[in-house]
Write a protein that holds these residues in place. Sequence first.
Motif, short mmCIF file in Angstrom:
data_model
loop_
_atom_site.label_atom_id
_atom_site.label_comp_id
_atom_site.label_asym_id
_atom_site.label_seq_id
_atom_site.Cartn_x
_atom_site.Cartn_y
_atom_site.Cartn_z
N VAL A 54 7.30 -0.61 1.80
CA VAL A 54 6.27 -1.30 1.03
C VAL A 54 5.27 -0.27 0.53
O VAL A 54 4.68 0.47 1.33
CB VAL A 54 5.55 -2.37 1.87
N VAL A 55 5.09 -0.20 -0.79
CA VAL A 55 4.16 0.76 -1.39
C VAL A 55 2.89 0.03 -1.81
O VAL A 55 2.94 -0.96 -2.55
CB VAL A 55 4.80 1.45 -2.62
N ILE A 56 1.75 0.53 -1.33
CA ILE A 56 0.45 -0.09 -1.64
C ILE A 56 -0.47 0.97 -2.26
O ILE A 56 -0.98 1.83 -1.55
CB ILE A 56 -0.21 -0.66 -0.37
N PRO A 57 -0.68 0.92 -3.57
CA PRO A 57 -1.67 1.82 -4.17
C PRO A 57 -3.07 1.28 -3.92
O PRO A 57 -3.33 0.09 -4.13
CB PRO A 57 -1.32 1.78 -5.67
N ALA A 58 -3.98 2.12 -3.46
CA ALA A 58 -5.31 1.63 -3.09
C ALA A 58 -6.39 2.65 -3.40
O ALA A 58 -6.21 3.85 -3.17
CB ALA A 58 -5.34 1.28 -1.60
N MET A 59 -7.49 2.15 -3.89
CA MET A 59 -8.69 2.99 -4.09
C MET A 59 -9.91 2.14 -3.75
O MET A 59 -10.18 1.13 -4.41
CB MET A 59 -8.78 3.51 -5.52
N ASN A 60 -10.57 2.51 -2.68
CA ASN A 60 -11.75 1.78 -2.21
C ASN A 60 -11.44 0.30 -1.94
O ASN A 60 -12.12 -0.60 -2.42
CB ASN A 60 -12.90 1.90 -3.22
N GLU A 61 -10.41 0.08 -1.15
CA GLU A 61 -9.99 -1.28 -0.81
C GLU A 61 -10.10 -1.55 0.69
O GLU A 61 -9.38 -2.38 1.24
CB GLU A 61 -8.54 -1.51 -1.26
N ALA A 62 -11.01 -0.87 1.37
CA ALA A 62 -11.14 -1.01 2.82
C ALA A 62 -11.39 -2.46 3.24
O ALA A 62 -10.88 -2.92 4.26
CB ALA A 62 -12.25 -0.10 3.34
N GLU A 63 -12.18 -3.19 2.47
CA GLU A 63 -12.50 -4.57 2.82
C GLU A 63 -11.31 -5.51 2.63
O GLU A 63 -11.21 -6.53 3.32
CB GLU A 63 -13.68 -5.07 1.97
N ASN A 64 -10.42 -5.16 1.71
CA ASN A 64 -9.29 -6.04 1.41
C ASN A 64 -8.06 -5.76 2.26
O ASN A 64 -7.23 -6.65 2.47
CB ASN A 64 -8.91 -5.93 -0.07
N LEU A 65 -7.93 -4.55 2.77
CA LEU A 65 -6.72 -4.18 3.50
C LEU A 65 -6.43 -5.05 4.71
O LEU A 65 -5.26 -5.35 4.99
CB LEU A 65 -6.78 -2.71 3.91
N PRO A 66 -7.43 -5.51 5.48
CA PRO A 66 -7.10 -6.39 6.61
C PRO A 66 -6.35 -7.64 6.18
O PRO A 66 -5.43 -8.09 6.88
CB PRO A 66 -8.48 -6.74 7.19
N TYR A 67 -6.70 -8.20 5.02
CA TYR A 67 -6.00 -9.39 4.52
C TYR A 67 -4.60 -9.04 4.04
O TYR A 67 -3.65 -9.80 4.24
CB TYR A 67 -6.79 -10.01 3.38
N VAL A 68 -4.47 -7.85 3.44
CA VAL A 68 -3.16 -7.41 2.94
C VAL A 68 -2.20 -7.17 4.11
O VAL A 68 -1.07 -7.69 4.13
CB VAL A 68 -3.30 -6.13 2.09
N PHE A 69 -2.64 -6.40 5.08
CA PHE A 69 -1.77 -6.04 6.20
C PHE A 69 -1.47 -7.23 7.09
O PHE A 69 -0.44 -7.28 7.75
CB PHE A 69 -2.40 -4.91 7.01
N GLU A 70 -2.38 -8.19 7.13
CA GLU A 70 -2.16 -9.37 7.96
C GLU A 70 -0.93 -10.16 7.51
O GLU A 70 -0.25 -10.77 8.33
CB GLU A 70 -3.40 -10.27 7.90
N THR A 71 -0.64 -10.13 6.21
CA THR A 71 0.50 -10.90 5.70
C THR A 71 1.79 -10.11 5.69
O THR A 71 2.86 -10.67 5.44
CB THR A 71 0.21 -11.40 4.28
N LEU A 72 1.72 -8.80 5.94
CA LEU A 72 2.94 -8.00 5.90
C LEU A 72 3.81 -8.33 7.11
O LEU A 72 3.33 -8.35 8.25
CB LEU A 72 2.62 -6.50 5.91
N PRO A 73 5.10 -8.58 6.90
CA PRO A 73 5.99 -8.88 8.03
C PRO A 73 6.21 -7.67 8.92
O PRO A 73 6.26 -6.53 8.44
CB PRO A 73 7.29 -9.33 7.34
N GLU A 74 6.37 -7.91 10.20
CA GLU A 74 6.53 -6.81 11.15
C GLU A 74 7.87 -6.09 11.01
O GLU A 74 8.02 -4.96 11.48
CB GLU A 74 6.38 -7.34 12.59
N TRP A 75 8.84 -6.75 10.39
CA TRP A 75 10.19 -6.18 10.34
C TRP A 75 10.38 -5.13 9.25
O TRP A 75 11.44 -4.51 9.16
CB TRP A 75 11.22 -7.29 10.14
N ILE A 76 9.36 -4.89 8.40
CA ILE A 76 9.55 -3.89 7.36
C ILE A 76 9.67 -2.49 7.98
O ILE A 76 9.14 -2.21 9.05
CB ILE A 76 8.42 -3.92 6.32
N HIS A 77 10.36 -1.63 7.30
CA HIS A 77 10.66 -0.29 7.79
C HIS A 77 9.44 0.62 7.78
O HIS A 77 9.18 1.35 8.75
CB HIS A 77 11.78 0.32 6.93
N GLU A 78 8.68 0.59 6.69
CA GLU A 78 7.51 1.48 6.59
C GLU A 78 6.54 0.96 5.54
O GLU A 78 6.91 0.22 4.62
CB GLU A 78 7.93 2.91 6.23
N VAL A 79 5.28 1.36 5.72
CA VAL A 79 4.24 1.08 4.73
C VAL A 79 3.76 2.42 4.19
O VAL A 79 3.39 3.31 4.96
CB VAL A 79 3.05 0.32 5.35
#
Length: 291
Positions: A54-79
Amino acid sequence: MSSFLRPAVPGTTVAASVAAGATATTTATAAPGRIPSQYRPISTHLAIAPPVSVVIPAMNEAENLPYVFETLPEWIHEVVLVDGNSTDDTVNVARELWPEVKVVKQVGKGKGDALISGFAACTGDIIVMVDADGSADGQEIVSYVSALVGGADFAKGSRFANGGGTDDMTPVRKLGNRLLCAVVNAKFGARYTDLCYGYNAFWRHCLDRITLDCTGFEIETLMNIRVVKAGLRVQEVPSHEYLRIHGVSNLSAVRDGLRVLKVILKEKGVRRPVRRRTPALTLKAPRGGLS
């Protein structure tokens, strides 16, 4: 999606296993946790073999990342987090939320440049593009993966396909997206219902068939065009786009719309073979006439 019966392991609880593009199903039941090591369990009823990045481009997204990562499934290989020189705690927050996260420092500028850098760092067979603003639901990744292992080369998210939706498009942006989509469909023979959307997934080998050479938001449109030109199999996946949770988007409807249009006009249309009509057969009567 094609399927065939094949137990993953005798007595497992896995009711469906996806491996190397095929779907395996079994109705056996027994103790949980006995899924073979080559499979990644998604649930007690589904497992996959291809590793997913899973590729996530981010710039100054510290406040949003908890919501993003919360929905990511645990079975993915890498972030793979591509940091666009953030001045907040984006990188630290990502590492706290996902300790194994692979952080790539962006050298250039723009979303396109960030995605290209992220793709190069991926080691999975399947690559998924996810925005860092909280607008994408990571739980939808399984739908994208299912489309790919079912035979598609490129799984394209669509907010306007049956089952999709958006909370984050003004009437002007909707109209612009619809017009640009119509131009791409007419010029390249595509059948898209959505064009400017960044939630997509594809097999990594697709990168060998398309050249990505733009740095801005228009990279999504460029990918959609070039996968069609390359003759790759594309399947749309219904997706719901939510509102950005924190911060303000860098997207400009007019500026980026013009950049998208420039990309469309610059790309050459698909040349389709001319179908020649088969000349009608003319029955000639034998000399002396018909009897």
